[in-house]
Design a protein around this motif. Structure first.
Motif, PDB file in Angstrom:
ATOM      1  N   GLU A   1      18.384  28.383  15.923  1.00 56.20           N
ATOM      2  CA  GLU A   1      17.212  27.869  15.223  1.00 56.20           C
ATOM      3  C   GLU A   1      17.539  27.872  13.739  1.00 56.20           C
ATOM      4  O   GLU A   1      17.521  28.917  13.099  1.00 56.20           O
ATOM      5  N   GLY A   2      17.870  26.706  13.206  1.00 58.24           N
ATOM      6  CA  GLY A   2      18.317  26.654  11.829  1.00 58.24           C
ATOM      7  C   GLY A   2      19.656  27.371  11.730  1.00 58.24           C
ATOM      8  O   GLY A   2      20.615  27.006  12.385  1.00 58.24           O
ATOM      9  N   THR A   3      19.721  28.432  10.930  1.00 61.00           N
ATOM     10  CA  THR A   3      20.943  29.216  10.791  1.00 61.00           C
ATOM     11  C   THR A   3      20.859  30.526  11.549  1.00 61.00           C
ATOM     12  O   THR A   3      21.733  31.358  11.436  1.00 61.00           O
ATOM     13  N   ARG A   4      19.785  30.750  12.341  1.00 58.95           N
ATOM     14  CA  ARG A   4      19.596  32.009  13.044  1.00 58.95           C
ATOM     15  C   ARG A   4      19.835  31.841  14.536  1.00 58.95           C
ATOM     16  O   ARG A   4      19.455  30.849  15.139  1.00 58.95           O
ATOM     17  N   LEU A   5      20.466  32.848  15.137  1.00 62.26           N
ATOM     18  CA  LEU A   5      20.627  32.882  16.582  1.00 62.26           C
ATOM     19  C   LEU A   5      19.494  33.690  17.177  1.00 62.26           C
ATOM     20  O   LEU A   5      19.036  34.671  16.587  1.00 62.26           O
ATOM     21  N   LYS A   6      19.052  33.285  18.372  1.00 61.76           N
ATOM     22  CA  LYS A   6      18.016  34.028  19.073  1.00 61.76           C
ATOM     23  C   LYS A   6      18.412  34.223  20.525  1.00 61.76           C
ATOM     24  O   LYS A   6      19.023  33.350  21.139  1.00 61.76           O
ATOM     25  N   THR A   7      18.056  35.397  21.072  1.00 61.98           N
ATOM     26  CA  THR A   7      18.308  35.657  22.482  1.00 61.98           C
ATOM     27  C   THR A   7      17.193  35.035  23.315  1.00 61.98           C
ATOM     28  O   THR A   7      16.180  34.559  22.791  1.00 61.98           O
ATOM     29  N   LYS A   8      17.353  35.070  24.637  1.00 64.70           N
ATOM     30  CA  LYS A   8      16.354  34.513  25.541  1.00 64.70           C
ATOM     31  C   LYS A   8      15.013  35.221  25.390  1.00 64.70           C
ATOM     32  O   LYS A   8      13.953  34.620  25.519  1.00 64.70           O
ATOM     33  N   ALA A   9      15.062  36.538  25.075  1.00 69.31           N
ATOM     34  CA  ALA A   9      13.827  37.311  24.916  1.00 69.31           C
ATOM     35  C   ALA A   9      13.203  37.142  23.534  1.00 69.31           C
ATOM     36  O   ALA A   9      12.148  37.704  23.267  1.00 69.31           O
TER      37      ALA A   9
ATOM     38  N   GLU B   1      14.999  21.930  31.522  1.00 67.76           N
ATOM     39  CA  GLU B   1      15.782  22.430  32.639  1.00 67.76           C
ATOM     40  C   GLU B   1      17.042  23.166  32.209  1.00 67.76           C
ATOM     41  O   GLU B   1      17.614  23.931  32.967  1.00 67.76           O
ATOM     42  N   ASN B   2      17.505  22.960  30.953  1.00 66.95           N
ATOM     43  CA  ASN B   2      18.758  23.554  30.515  1.00 66.95           C
ATOM     44  C   ASN B   2      18.579  24.418  29.274  1.00 66.95           C
ATOM     45  O   ASN B   2      19.436  24.430  28.397  1.00 66.95           O
ATOM     46  N   THR B   3      17.468  25.133  29.161  1.00 65.82           N
ATOM     47  CA  THR B   3      17.252  26.030  28.024  1.00 65.82           C
ATOM     48  C   THR B   3      18.256  27.167  28.061  1.00 65.82           C
ATOM     49  O   THR B   3      18.304  27.927  29.012  1.00 65.82           O
ATOM     50  N   PRO B   4      19.121  27.355  27.050  1.00 64.18           N
ATOM     51  CA  PRO B   4      20.151  28.397  27.095  1.00 64.18           C
ATOM     52  C   PRO B   4      19.553  29.757  26.787  1.00 64.18           C
ATOM     53  O   PRO B   4      18.516  29.879  26.160  1.00 64.18           O
ATOM     54  N   ALA B   5      20.276  30.836  27.227  1.00 55.82           N
ATOM     55  CA  ALA B   5      19.865  32.208  26.910  1.00 55.82           C
ATOM     56  C   ALA B   5      20.016  32.476  25.431  1.00 55.82           C
ATOM     57  O   ALA B   5      19.337  33.302  24.857  1.00 55.82           O
ATOM     58  N   LEU B   6      20.948  31.781  24.774  1.00 54.67           N
ATOM     59  CA  LEU B   6      21.188  31.950  23.346  1.00 54.67           C
ATOM     60  C   LEU B   6      21.038  30.601  22.680  1.00 54.67           C
ATOM     61  O   LEU B   6      21.643  29.625  23.092  1.00 54.67           O
ATOM     62  N   LYS B   7      20.218  30.494  21.667  1.00 57.24           N
ATOM     63  CA  LYS B   7      20.003  29.217  21.009  1.00 57.24           C
ATOM     64  C   LYS B   7      20.031  29.379  19.503  1.00 57.24           C
ATOM     65  O   LYS B   7      19.879  30.470  18.972  1.00 57.24           O
TER      66      LYS B   7
END
Length: 434
Positions: A84-92, A76-82
């Motif tokens: 993963e390890g040392t990498r950032l990922k956008t929602k897309a 329910e609270n998945t962020p647009a920016l997360k």
């Protein structure tokens, strides 16, 4: 439940059972009291086992409830920016890198431009004795920069994009420096002009650079082709953002890059663009040549040259590209040459310095000069020389100090007879890069 206690009871029961068989076979003297004691122990053991099983079942149910609750919260609270390890990922799903700097600039101006902003104004400094702007201290954080790099993997080539801004817009407003997407050999968006590249300008503290160089970013469509690992060509259609001209067609630019050897890089460039008024149109053109030479691992020389006719939008600090008559017919075009040359020395991992010189000279075109409304505001030539030191006590921090001196010579003298204006400054900068 204590597993050691349970093990002890079981062992005791086994021993009791083992001992009871010989006794029953060879003697009938076993008392009712001993049999009852054994029954009581078996009953107690069964009770202990039931309690242990109930406790295990309760623990398992609690664990399942916690896991279900955690899954629901994450869903329910998945962020647009997360992360993963040392990498950032956008929602897309694009990989994201965030970078930039906090930059503080200061300048003590002994003589120079009257504008409040502290960066280079060599082409407009007042002529001597005419409202000069002397002994002024200026400071700004407007060159502070924020940037995002994006990368999305596809079945073919990766798609890359960049968005970078600073605060050097009007009244320190946010402005776009770079905003483009890149797929394979193609680039669409705003970035450095394919003609007026800053790669061959000697290093300066001034955010706009000095005379002889060019700091130009344009909206463009660009195509690159590699002939070999050491040679490539770049072609572009650009919006030159020339306020003096009504754009009907984009400027066309071409750049050939060649790695002569491990230490020498060369770049040859060409530009052609239409200049248009309400009633007339003329072509403007230019050529450029840049070079970088790593003399040693610690010494680098840079040089850049331009020859341009009819344009003032690509190369910084030049006179207006063309002049018109009352009917807005183009009657003459400015033509000029410019060059910049500098040497950078790395004294230690923390300390480096640059000596640089830049020069621009306009052709003596009488038709152009005579058509100017104010000849004191157009320049016969410009020059600047500078020396700087950059010191990085630790990696993210850079401190710089620079002295610059330059002059402009106008096409005509001011009423007091002065034809020369002076730029005389000491610049300082402190940057935190992240």
């Amino acid at each position: 439940m204590n597993q050691k206690m349970l093990s002890f009871k079981l062992n005791r029961l086994v021993i009791a059972c083992a001992c009871s068989f010989p006794i029953m076979s060879f003697a009938a003297s076993t008392t009712d009291a001993e049999i009852q004691q054994l029954r009581d122990e078996v009953k107690a053991l069964k009770l202990l086992m039931q309690q242990y099983a109930q406790q295990q079942q309760s623990n398992q149910q609690s664990l399942q409830q916690i896991q279900a609750s955690t899954t629901k919260i994450n869903t329910e609270n998945t962020p647009a920016l997360k992360v993963e390890g040392t990498r950032l990922k956008t929602k897309a799903g694009a990989e994201l890198t965030f970078y930039g700097n906090v930059r503080a600039d200061a300048s003590y101006q002994s003589e120079g431009g009257s504008a409040a902003r502290l960066y280079n104004q060599i082409n407009t400094v007042p002529l001597t004795g005419n409202n000069e702007s002397s002994d002024r201290l200026k400071a700004s954080l407007a060159a502070t920069r924020l940037g995002l790099d994006f990368k999305t993997a596809t079945s073919g080539k990766d798609i890359n994009a960049k968005l970078e801004v600073d605060f050097l817009g009007t009244n320190d407003a946010l402005r776009i420096r770079h905003a483009y997407m890149n797929y394979g050999n193609w680039l669409i968006g705003q970035t450095w002009s394919n003609f007026a590249v800053p790669d061959y300008m000697p290093e300066t503290i001034d955010a706009l650079g000095y005379v002889g160089g060019a700091v130009k970013r344009t909206p463009q469509v660009r195509y690159s082709h590699k002939f070999s690992p050491i040679t490539n060509v770049v072609l572009a259609a650009e919006d030159a953002k020339d306020e003096s001209s009504n754009m009907r067609l984009p400027a066309l630019t071409a750049r050939l890059n060649h790695q002569l050897n491990e230490r020498v890089q060369l770049s040859a460039r060409a530009m052609g663009t239409e200049k248009k008024t309400d009633t007339d149109a003329e072509m403007a053109w230019g050529v450029g040549l840049g070079a970088k030479w790593d003399v040693t691992d610690k010494t680098m020389i840079k040089a850049d040259y331009y020859h341009v006719k009819g344009d003032s939008s690509f190369v910084s600090w030049s006179n207006q590209g063309f002049v018109t008559n009352a009917n807005k017919d183009i009657i003459a075009r400015n033509e000029f040459d410019s060059i910049t040359l500098g040497i950078t020395q790395q004294f230690s991992p923390q300390l480096r310095g640059t000596l640089g010189y830049g020069y621009m000279k306009a052709d003596q075109n009488d038709a152009y000069i005579n058509a100017l409304t104010d000849k004191t505001k157009a320049n016969k030539d410009l020059w600047q020389a500078w020396a700087n030191l950059f010191y990085s006590p630790i990696k993210p921090i850079s401190l710089g100090l620079e002295y610059v001196y330059g002059e402009r010579e106008a096409f005509a003298p001011a009423p007091n007879g002065s034809q020369t204006g002076t730029d005389n400054r000491v610049n300082a900068v402190a940057m935190y890069n992240f």
